[in-house]
Design an enzyme around this catalytic site. Structure first.
Site, PDB file in Angstrom:
ATOM      1  N   GLU A 142      -5.733  -8.208  -0.376  1.00  0.00           N
ATOM      2  CA  GLU A 142      -6.454  -7.855   0.851  1.00  0.00           C
ATOM      3  C   GLU A 142      -7.903  -7.608   0.475  1.00  0.00           C
ATOM      4  O   GLU A 142      -8.182  -6.726  -0.344  1.00  0.00           O
ATOM      5  CB  GLU A 142      -5.869  -6.615   1.550  1.00  0.00           C
ATOM      6  CG  GLU A 142      -4.529  -6.845   2.216  1.00  0.00           C
ATOM      7  CD  GLU A 142      -4.069  -5.664   3.074  1.00  0.00           C
ATOM      8  OE1 GLU A 142      -4.946  -4.982   3.665  1.00  0.00           O
ATOM      9  OE2 GLU A 142      -2.846  -5.425   3.138  1.00  0.00           O
ATOM     10  N   GLU A 199       0.820  -1.229   0.000  1.00  0.00           N
ATOM     11  CA  GLU A 199       0.000   0.000   0.000  1.00  0.00           C
ATOM     12  C   GLU A 199       0.849   1.273   0.000  1.00  0.00           C
ATOM     13  O   GLU A 199       0.607   2.199   0.777  1.00  0.00           O
ATOM     14  CB  GLU A 199      -0.951  -0.004   1.198  1.00  0.00           C
ATOM     15  CG  GLU A 199      -2.006  -1.079   1.129  1.00  0.00           C
ATOM     16  CD  GLU A 199      -3.043  -1.018   2.239  1.00  0.00           C
ATOM     17  OE1 GLU A 199      -4.071  -1.716   2.113  1.00  0.00           O
ATOM     18  OE2 GLU A 199      -2.837  -0.266   3.219  1.00  0.00           O
TER      19      GLU A 199
END
Length: 516
Positions: free
Chosen positions: A304, A180
């Site tokens: 995710e 991320e």
């Protein structure tokens, strides 16, 4: 493809001649992060009544096997952007305690790479998907970890691994290049330009050491990120021919309406957003491939995904310069029947896109927004979301997704506009069975669902299991661990002569239908 149908009715046409893609086992992956109690008192609790000689909870191992999880992403997550992998190897009494800035906790490092590899052997030989730190670190540290993990011997770091008890290399194939990095919350957050340059350098360097590694480059951490799209284009432009996957991350929860109540209608349609996210990233991949005139294929790692009540109290980090607890209770969402239906819908969406999504990781595996919960020194139990994952994995592994030809009614949502009331996918099993997964998103109406089976095929029986509760807020808890489970759906009507199966889908329900 979804067509219009009458309200309260839906129809899925299954055709063996129109395949989407084989189902990759990696779609049923999960995620273990050093966050809250996922590792400590989750999978690892020396002294627990079920713990083995390595400190691994056998009750959790048994549930992980039952869940059917495959590839396990490790060790993060936000955690990895400040992680020094070497802290977690060697004699445990010599491992340092470190501050984890991501989750404002103390990391004891009593569990590291060797423990994870050993644990994965005990859960059935699951594949390890290792993430490297590109937040506070870079190429040299990534190469050190790769040498330690994958080189058989004869070098400083590979011999250290052998001395630490792993004579043979871990042979890790799948590697995440950071986590991320588009997110301002991320330690070492970077622009797309800076991250793309770093990731390209790390990817090229890792391939010089081990040409056959499979690399996942960071895509956007949410569909709603302001940099979404431009991030993918910039990063892929720099890395395309040296990576195998680009990541997607998405979490869903029912937002509040103006009157303070939950917007359940939009929440139940979360799969619509996930589907759009996948198609948008696929378009970015295709555009980059065309622009570069490349013959290389890049797929999506949706590493995710889950339901996560991010704004709630249980997701707030500890605070204070003197307050860095070890394994605090964080992100311990307790899932409802409605959450499990949305969860099942997200799994359907991943399968429908099996031609583009070749890997996925349910975040996470134990205690932290997880299908498995534990109590320190006490029991382990299944959350509501355990059931759609485990049954889908059981029925869909090794199968082939067939092109969905679905006719459904629609309903209006505040967040996504008009959406199909029913979402469904069909998977042809390796044994020739037809396995259909379907959700009814309606809050108040049952749906008469018909499957038109492949022509020319012969089937003998059909059975269905449904997750539904009249109380959509019903949950499995420490005190009531089996409040929500799967139940046989007795409405199944199988007509072998007509080649059809009819099933009544209760409102807010997830159903798996097997025809063999």
């Amino acid at each position: 493809m979804t067509q219009q149908a009458s309200a309260g009715e839906s129809r899925l046409v299954v055709d063996n001649d129109f395949e989407v893609a084989p189902v990759s086992d990696r779609i049923f992956g999960s995620f273990v992060e050093h966050l809250g109690r996922c590792v400590y008192t989750g999978i690892y609790e020396p002294g627990h009544p079920t713990a083995d000689q390595d400190g691994f909870r056998q009750d959790v191992i048994d549930l992980v096997k039952e869940l059917g999880a495959t590839t396990i992403r490790y060790p993060g997550g936000n955690f990895v952007s400040g992680y020094r992998w070497e802290d977690g190897v060697g004699p445990k009494e010599e491992r340092p305690r470190r501050l984890d800035l991501a989750w404002h906790s103390t990391e004891t490092n009593q569990f590291g790479l060797h423990e994870m590899a050993s644990w994965l052997e005990k859960t059935g030989g699951n594949e390890l998907m290792e993430a490297v730190n590109l937040g506070t670190r870079g190429l040299e540290e990534a190469l050190d970890l790769l040498e330690y993990a994958n080189i058989p011997g004869g070098t400083k770091l590979s011999e250290e691994r052998r001395a630490n008890g792993a004579d043979k290399p871990f042979d890790i194939r799948m590697w995440c290049l950071g986590n991320e990095m588009d997110g301002p919350w991320q330690l070492g957050h970077k622009t797309a330009e800076d991250y793309g340059t770093l990731a390209a350098s790390v990817a090229a360097g890792m391939r010089q050491m081990d040409p056959d590694v499979e690399l996942v480059v960071c895509g956007s951490s949410a569909h709603s990120m302001p940099t979404f799209g431009t991030w993918e284009e910039t990063v892929l432009q720099k890395t395309y021919d040296n990576v195998n996957f680009v990541s997607c991350h998405a979490y869903y929860f029912p937002g509040r309406k103006a009157d303070g109540t939950r917007d359940m209608a939009s929440f139940l349609a979360s799969g619509v957003d996930m589907d759009g996210f996948i198609k948008d990233v696929a378009a970015a991949i295709d555009a980059t491939k065309a622009r570069l005139k490349s013959k290389h294929e890049v797929y999506i790692s949706f590493d995710e995904w889950n339901v996560w009540y991010q704004q709630e109290e249980q997701s707030r980090n500890p605070a204070g310069i003197g307050n860095w607890p070890v394994a605090p209770r964080l992100l311990e969402d307790i899932y409802s029947a409605a959450d499990a239906v949305v969860f099942g819908d997200l799994m359907i969406t991943l399968l429908k896109n099996a031609d583009r999504v070749h890997a996925a990781s349910l975040a996470q595996l134990v205690n932290v927004i997880a299908p498995i919960m534990t109590e320190p020194g006490g029991p382990a139990w299944r959350q509501t979301t355990f059931y759609p994952f485990s049954l889908t994995a059981k029925l869909a592994k090794g199968g082939t997704v067939l092109e969905p030809k679905l006719a459904s009614g629609t309903y209006e949502t505040a967040k996504y506009g008009e959406v199909p009331t029913v979402n469904s996918v069909a998977v042809r099993g390796a044994d020739g069975s037809i396995n259909v997964f379907v959700v009814n998103r309606s809050l108040d109406e049952s749906n008469e669902f018909e499957i038109a089976l492949p022509k020319g095929a012969s089937y003998a029986a059909a059975e269905a299991q449904t997750l539904h509760e009249d109380d959509i807020d019903a949950k499995n808890t420490l005190d009531d661990q089996n409040r929500v489970t799967l139940h046989a759906n007795d409405s199944v009507a199988f007509d072998a002569a007509a080649g059809t199966v009819r099933v009544t889908l209760p409102p807010v329900s997830w159903t798996a239908i097997r025809v063999k």
